[in-house]
Design an enzyme around this catalytic site. Structure first.
Site, PDB file in Angstrom:
ATOM      1  N   VAL A  70       4.550 -23.059  17.162  1.00 15.71           N
ATOM      2  CA  VAL A  70       4.707 -22.415  15.928  1.00 15.71           C
ATOM      3  C   VAL A  70       5.816 -21.341  15.943  1.00 15.71           C
ATOM      4  O   VAL A  70       5.819 -20.499  16.796  1.00 15.71           O
ATOM      5  CB  VAL A  70       3.560 -21.600  15.336  1.00 15.71           C
ATOM      6  N   ALA A 115       7.196 -16.528  18.326  1.00 10.78           N
ATOM      7  CA  ALA A 115       6.791 -18.024  18.440  1.00 10.78           C
ATOM      8  C   ALA A 115       5.576 -17.898  19.073  1.00 10.78           C
ATOM      9  O   ALA A 115       5.418 -17.085  20.014  1.00 10.78           O
ATOM     10  CB  ALA A 115       7.868 -19.052  18.720  1.00 10.78           C
ATOM     11  N   LYS A 116       4.908 -18.872  19.462  1.00  8.14           N
ATOM     12  CA  LYS A 116       3.913 -19.515  20.352  1.00  8.14           C
ATOM     13  C   LYS A 116       3.338 -20.803  20.219  1.00  8.14           C
ATOM     14  O   LYS A 116       3.597 -21.455  19.259  1.00  8.14           O
ATOM     15  CB  LYS A 116       2.774 -18.569  19.816  1.00  8.14           C
ATOM     16  N   GLY A 117       3.157 -21.250  21.365  1.00  8.46           N
ATOM     17  CA  GLY A 117       2.640 -22.568  21.615  1.00  8.46           C
ATOM     18  C   GLY A 117       1.250 -22.781  22.191  1.00  8.46           C
ATOM     19  O   GLY A 117       0.680 -21.864  22.861  1.00  8.46           O
ATOM     20  N   ASP A 156       1.563 -17.928  28.952  1.00  9.18           N
ATOM     21  CA  ASP A 156       0.450 -17.289  28.323  1.00  9.18           C
ATOM     22  C   ASP A 156      -0.995 -17.692  28.995  1.00  9.18           C
ATOM     23  O   ASP A 156      -0.879 -18.277  30.045  1.00  9.18           O
ATOM     24  CB  ASP A 156       0.395 -17.511  27.025  1.00  9.18           C
TER      25      ASP A 156
END
Ligand code: GLU
Length: 426
Positions: A70, A115-117, A156
């Site tokens: 995202v 952002a992040k995934g 992460d």
């Protein structure tokens, strides 16, 4: 807008964590008196990618995992944020984490967006080969949307430097270019920055030291409890112990251990490598995660997952400094309870920003192929975090909104200003 209306508008990524991120944002936006047109634009992610990942398992079967990336907002720079491997990963969680990255970058004043995934999987139950195949397939699936000028992933929960090396390698194999700047948090031999591994923990400690000055607490001899013993929890505990603090309790997802005279953090880390359950660590008593959060101590560091301190248990928290190593460990109801109890709260986007700040340095070093000394990296990170800490305290004193909202106001304001000057395309 009420949560139920927001849910109707954005059902795709609606989840308890996303709702929490929205509530926090709404409060900051209200205090900033943000333009309603901007509010609408800023609170939904720019882009969400959902991917299906068939992976050959060691037993010869094919298992299909679900992955996400995202990009919440890129007004200030390319997307930036980690990749999480955890069984509970879903689109709503990733969207919330992406939004927090946007505010974090804004608060730190770095030229990166949010952002992040993530992939819904349990990395502890996958072999090294399965993890590698999953990571390479995930990289392939998100590769049209990542790159040093587009979106730059990092570690992460559940991922590490090795994961980043596989991502970099897959991306380079596909494009044919040696592009170290596509991810950060890589091993130093592969364009990783010195100091990145310990950066988040070090940043947590810098903010705790500043908070301790404000309340006249000496770090030497201070008692510390840490929830979560991944990279952030471990590094924070290790560095605090090095500075003379007494780490009395540590936990992971299975539970934790307690010793009122202090635990040997490095020995515990070694023990944790071979034992998922910390309970039988010699010379310590067993403790549950709930007991740890309720311990009488000077410094409590939630460094695990979201939603840990809620309306149900916030009243039991008895620390002086509450330092959010994790993203989103505290619900908005719990925030209010902790603040009313007079606890000094260091919100996530301030407290755990050391990771993304050194990721920013890694990206800069990769783009230039010129690498810095670790002392320079730590000194620059300390300056950025201290400035953000003092700005947050000043705004909190001026507006009396609590540390979380003050930090968010600074982050959101910078992003909003970036969006305003860029204007609306087309
Ligand atoms: N996953 C970390 C965070 O939540 C680091 C992100 C990064 O370095 O890009 O801040």
């Amino acid at each position: 807008m009420r949560a139920t209306d927001e849910k109707r508008q954005n059902p795709e990524y609606f989840s308890p964590v996303y709702e929490m991120a929205l509530k926090q944002f709404n409060r900051a936006a209200e205090k900033l008196e943000l333009d309603p047109n901007l509010i609408e634009r800023i609170k939904t992610p720019d882009r969400c990618l959902v991917v299906s990942l068939p992976v050959l398992m060691d037993d010869g079967k094919v298992r299909t995992f679900h992955g996400y990336r995202v990009q919440h907002n890129d007004a200030l720079g390319p997307g930036k944020g980690g990749i999480r491997y955890h069984p509970n990963v879903n689109l709503g969680e990733v969207a919330a984490l992406a939004m927090w990255m946007t505010w974090k970058g804004g608060l730190m004043g770095i030229p990166l967006g949010g952002a992040k995934g993530g992939v819904a999987c349990d990395p502890k139950k996958l072999s090294e080969h399965e993890l590698e195949r999953l990571t390479r397939r995930y990289t392939h699936a998100i590769s049209p949307l990542i790159g040093p000028e587009i979106d730059v992933p990092a570690p992460d929960v559940g991922t590490n430097a090795q994961t980043m090396a596989w991502i970099m390698d897959t991306y380079c194999m596909q494009t044919g270019f040696h592009t170290t700047g596509v991810v950060t948090g890589k091993p130093p031999i592969m364009g990783g920055s010195l100091g990145r591994e310990e950066a988040t923990g070090m940043g947590v400690v810098f903010t705790i030291q500043e908070a301790a000055k404000k309340i006249n607490l000496s770090i030497e001899g201070a008692t510390v409890a840490v929830q979560g013993f991944g990279n952030v929890g471990y590094q924070s505990a290790r560095i605090l112990q090095q500075k003379g603090a007494k780490v009395v309790a540590v936990s992971n997802s299975m539970g934790g251990v307690y010793n009122k005279n202090g635990l040997r953090v490095q020995a515990l880390r070694k023990y944790a490598e071979g034992n998922r359950d910390l309970a039988n660590f010699p010379g310590a008593e067993k403790i549950t995660n709930q007991e740890l959060l309720a311990l009488e101590c000077d410094i409590l560091i939630p460094a695990a997952l979201e939603n840990q301190v809620t309306r149900e248990n916030a009243d039991k928290v008895k620390c002086k400094i509450y330092a959010e190593g994790a993203n989103g460990p505290t619900t908005p109801d719990a925030d209010e309870i902790l603040t009313n109890k007079g606890i000094f709260m260091i919100p996530d986007i301030l407290c755990n920003s050391g990771g993304v700040v050194v990721s920013y340095f890694e990206w800069v070093q990769d783009l230039q192929n010129f690498f810095w000394e670790v002392d320079e990296i730590n000194r620059r990170m300390e300056n950025i975090i201290k400035r953000a800490f003092l700005d947050t305290c000043d705004l909190e004193i001026q507006r009396k909104v609590g540390m979380r909202t003050a930090a968010l106001m600074l982050g959101v304001k910078r992003v909003a200003e970036g969006m305003r000057v860029r204007g609306l395309y087309p």
